[in-house]
Design an enzyme around this catalytic site. Structure first.
Site, PDB file in Angstrom:
ATOM      1  N   LYS A  79      89.414  11.160  89.204  1.00 27.47           N
ATOM      2  CA  LYS A  79      90.723  11.809  89.093  1.00 27.47           C
ATOM      3  C   LYS A  79      90.953  12.272  87.657  1.00 27.47           C
ATOM      4  O   LYS A  79      90.610  11.545  86.704  1.00 27.47           O
ATOM      5  CB  LYS A  79      91.807  10.808  89.524  1.00 27.47           C
ATOM      6  CG  LYS A  79      93.205  11.380  89.638  1.00 27.47           C
ATOM      7  CD  LYS A  79      94.173  10.313  90.169  1.00 27.47           C
ATOM      8  CE  LYS A  79      95.582  10.819  90.337  1.00 27.47           C
ATOM      9  NZ  LYS A  79      96.515   9.779  90.852  1.00 27.47           N
ATOM     10  N   SER A 154      99.271  11.300  94.702  1.00 29.36           N
ATOM     11  CA  SER A 154      98.823  12.301  93.763  1.00 29.36           C
ATOM     12  C   SER A 154      97.294  12.447  93.674  1.00 29.36           C
ATOM     13  O   SER A 154      96.815  13.471  93.190  1.00 29.36           O
ATOM     14  CB  SER A 154      99.373  11.983  92.375  1.00 29.36           C
ATOM     15  OG  SER A 154      98.895  10.750  91.908  1.00 29.36           O
ATOM     16  N   SER A 178      99.665   6.593  95.424  1.00 27.94           N
ATOM     17  CA  SER A 178      98.800   7.749  95.162  1.00 27.94           C
ATOM     18  C   SER A 178      97.333   7.598  95.513  1.00 27.94           C
ATOM     19  O   SER A 178      96.610   8.592  95.499  1.00 27.94           O
ATOM     20  CB  SER A 178      98.903   8.148  93.693  1.00 27.94           C
ATOM     21  OG  SER A 178     100.024   8.964  93.527  1.00 27.94           O
TER      22      SER A 178
HETATM   23  N1  GLN Z   1     104.392   9.816  95.059  1.00 29.93           N
HETATM   24  C1  GLN Z   1     104.845   8.804  94.151  1.00 29.93           C
HETATM   25  C2  GLN Z   1     105.487   9.468  92.969  1.00 29.93           C
HETATM   26  O1  GLN Z   1     105.650  10.634  92.995  1.00 29.93           O
HETATM   27  C3  GLN Z   1     103.698   7.937  93.715  1.00 29.93           C
HETATM   28  C4  GLN Z   1     102.777   8.621  92.805  1.00 29.93           C
HETATM   29  C5  GLN Z   1     101.671   7.748  92.338  1.00 29.93           C
HETATM   30  O2  GLN Z   1     101.356   6.706  92.935  1.00 29.93           O
HETATM   31  N2  GLN Z   1     101.088   8.124  91.224  1.00 29.93           N
HETATM   32  O3  GLN Z   1     105.836   8.855  92.018  1.00 29.93           O
END
Ligand code: GLN
Length: 485
Positions: A79, A154, A178
């Protein structure tokens, strides 16, 4: 069977037995990448050509090795919020578009010690804020099962790449879901380790008390294999734990008789898609038939997880993102008068809408006069959520829930409604708030789109999650299915 269809563990065994060369492996994934990457856009920086060159060197090196490491010569994607020395690490943000880290994250150092081959840096929602990769400053990654849908986020690039079979495994990061949510949407395995299990050194910080790096793979065994490599105490991350490390692979293949699995009623609420619910309950019934005991439980404060997460995560983000000031590194606006104007124009031009929204939410929650009402209160709720989990684990060994309330949504469907987007993490955020481990594994399909089963465990008990997940995986054949076949 085509090489690219093999799991990381199978490839590892073949390399060790010298039945397959690293170059043969990487070549197979390179061909798959060339035919699919243009359609799914999983990489911000696609390094598959250098990976092929690297693999030829590995073919030679291998003959000099007395002991071949597990991941030697194996392709893995990372990532793009995990620092890679000399390789652009953008966080899918304009502000870091040309940032090249002068150091490796600890997880990357560990992978390098194994002799892994980096295939590229994968797309994400800017600074990992989002659930669809639509917040990437560059482009949206497509779900390999349906190009009109999001891969989740994400870590959408990592999950889509593994789901499409263009790479056998990837690293992601999980602050509120994410790793698990995109794994569910793309039909792969995603494990968020216990907070402190894996070093965060070199992971670009979003919300430091919630962030964890973890594996995204095709099989449960592969997640265990990667956990063996990336886990452990790191002097460079004071929040990493010095707990003894088990051999995570040793949990795969164990019986599940007598294990108590909790079904928290708050995770099977109204509004969840009926096929998703049925698939998850079906999985639970299968485990019950194999000797696990199912216990219905209640975790009343978990329903406040989203609200408190969206105070705590943005608060930490507003503080962490203060470093992007156009001075030390990253983007700087081209025209400005005063220093003040340089700061504000840099941040205005460099950050996308969602990141700005989080910075504003967080700054507000932390400001004097509101701190007690928002941030402090959210921290108290966080303690209650943690206590809910600990009480549950007095009665059961693990919990089973859906990973997401529905399958992958259409590109554009939720982007103009942040609240709807936030709700796609309703079943994953409480796990980060409590700091416990969670895994998502495929447990069915709805109209050709994968459904995820989430298993949640006691702190530092990733082993039991891998044990049950592996057992379930072997009873079904979801992991053998590839999109388009
Ligand atoms: N979707 C969640 C957010 O927008 C979690 C994102 C993540 O785990 N990095 O914060």
């Amino acid at each position: 069977m085509e090489v690219w269809k093999k799991s990381l563990k199978e490839l590892s065994d073949l390399v060790k037995r010298k039945e397959l060369k690293p170059s043969e492996i990487v070549q197979s994934f390179a061909e798959r990448t060339r035919s699919l990457e243009q359609k799914i856009n999983s990489y911000v920086t696609n390094l598959i050509d250098t990976a092929v060159e690297e693999s030829i060197k590995k073919d030679e090196e291998i003959s000099k090795l007395a002991d071949i490491p597990d991941l030697f010569g194996l392709p893995i994607a990372v990532k793009d919020n995990i620092s890679t020395k000399g390789i652009r690490t953008t966080c899918s943000s304009k502000i870091l578009e040309n940032y090249i880290p002068p150091f490796d994250a600890t997880v990357i150092e560990k992978l390098k010690n194994q002799g892994y081959i980096l295939t590229g840096k994968t797309n994400l929602d800017e600074f990992a804020m989002g659930s669809s990769t639509e917040n990437s400053a560059f482009f949206t990654t497509k779900n390999p099962w349906d190009y009109g849908r999001v891969p989740g986020g994400s870590s959408g690039g990592s999950a889509a790449a593994v789901g499409a079979g263009i790479v056998p495994a990837a690293l992601g990061s999980d602050t509120g879901g994410s790793i698990r949510q995109p794994a569910a949407f793309c039909g792969v395995v995603g494990l968020k380790p216990t907070y402190g299990r894996v070093s965060r050194y070199g992971l670009v910080a979003f919300a430091s008390s919630l962030d964890q790096i973890g594996p995204i793979t095709r099989t449960v065994e592969d997640a265990a294999l990667l956990m063996n490599v990336i886990s452990g105490k790191d002097p460079k991350d004071s929040t990493s734990s010095d707990r003894e490390l088990p051999d995570f692979l040793s949990y795969t293949g164990r019986d599940i008789k007598g294990l108590k699995i909790g079904l928290p009623e708050e995770f099977f609420i109204e509004g969840i898609d009926s096929t998703v619910k049925e698939s998850v309950l079906n999985a639970v019934r299968q485990l019950e038939k194999e000797g696990a005991e199912i216990v219905e439980i209640s975790m009343p404060t978990t329903k406040y997880a989203i609200e408190s997460y969206y105070i705590i995560a943005p608060s930490e983000a507003s503080s962490n993102l203060a470093r992007y000031d156009g001075v030390r590194y990253g983007y700087r606006t081209s025209q400005y008068g005063s220093l003040e104007e340089m700061y504000s124009k840099t941040r205005d031009e460099g950050f996308g809408a969602e990141v700005k929204r989080r910075i504003m939410l967080g700054t507000y929650s932390l400001s004097s006069g509101y701190y007690d009402a928002y941030y402090l209160k959210a921290q108290k709720v966080r303690t209650l959520i943690y206590q809910d989990f600990m009480k549950a684990f007095e009665k059961v060994d693990l919990l089973a829930t859906p990973t997401t309330p529905d399958v992958a949504f259409k590109i554009g469907e939720k982007i103009s409604d942040p609240l709807q987007m936030y709700l796609s993490d309703i079943f994953t955020v409480s796990v980060n708030m409590a700091g416990v481990p969670g895994i998502s594994i495929p447990c069915g399909f709805k109209d050709g789109l994968p459904v995820g089963l989430q298993l949640i465990g006691r702190p530092f008990d990733e082993g039991t999650l891998l044990q049950v997940a592996y057992y379930y995986e072997k009873m079904n054949d979801f992991y053998k299915r590839f999109p388009g076949e």
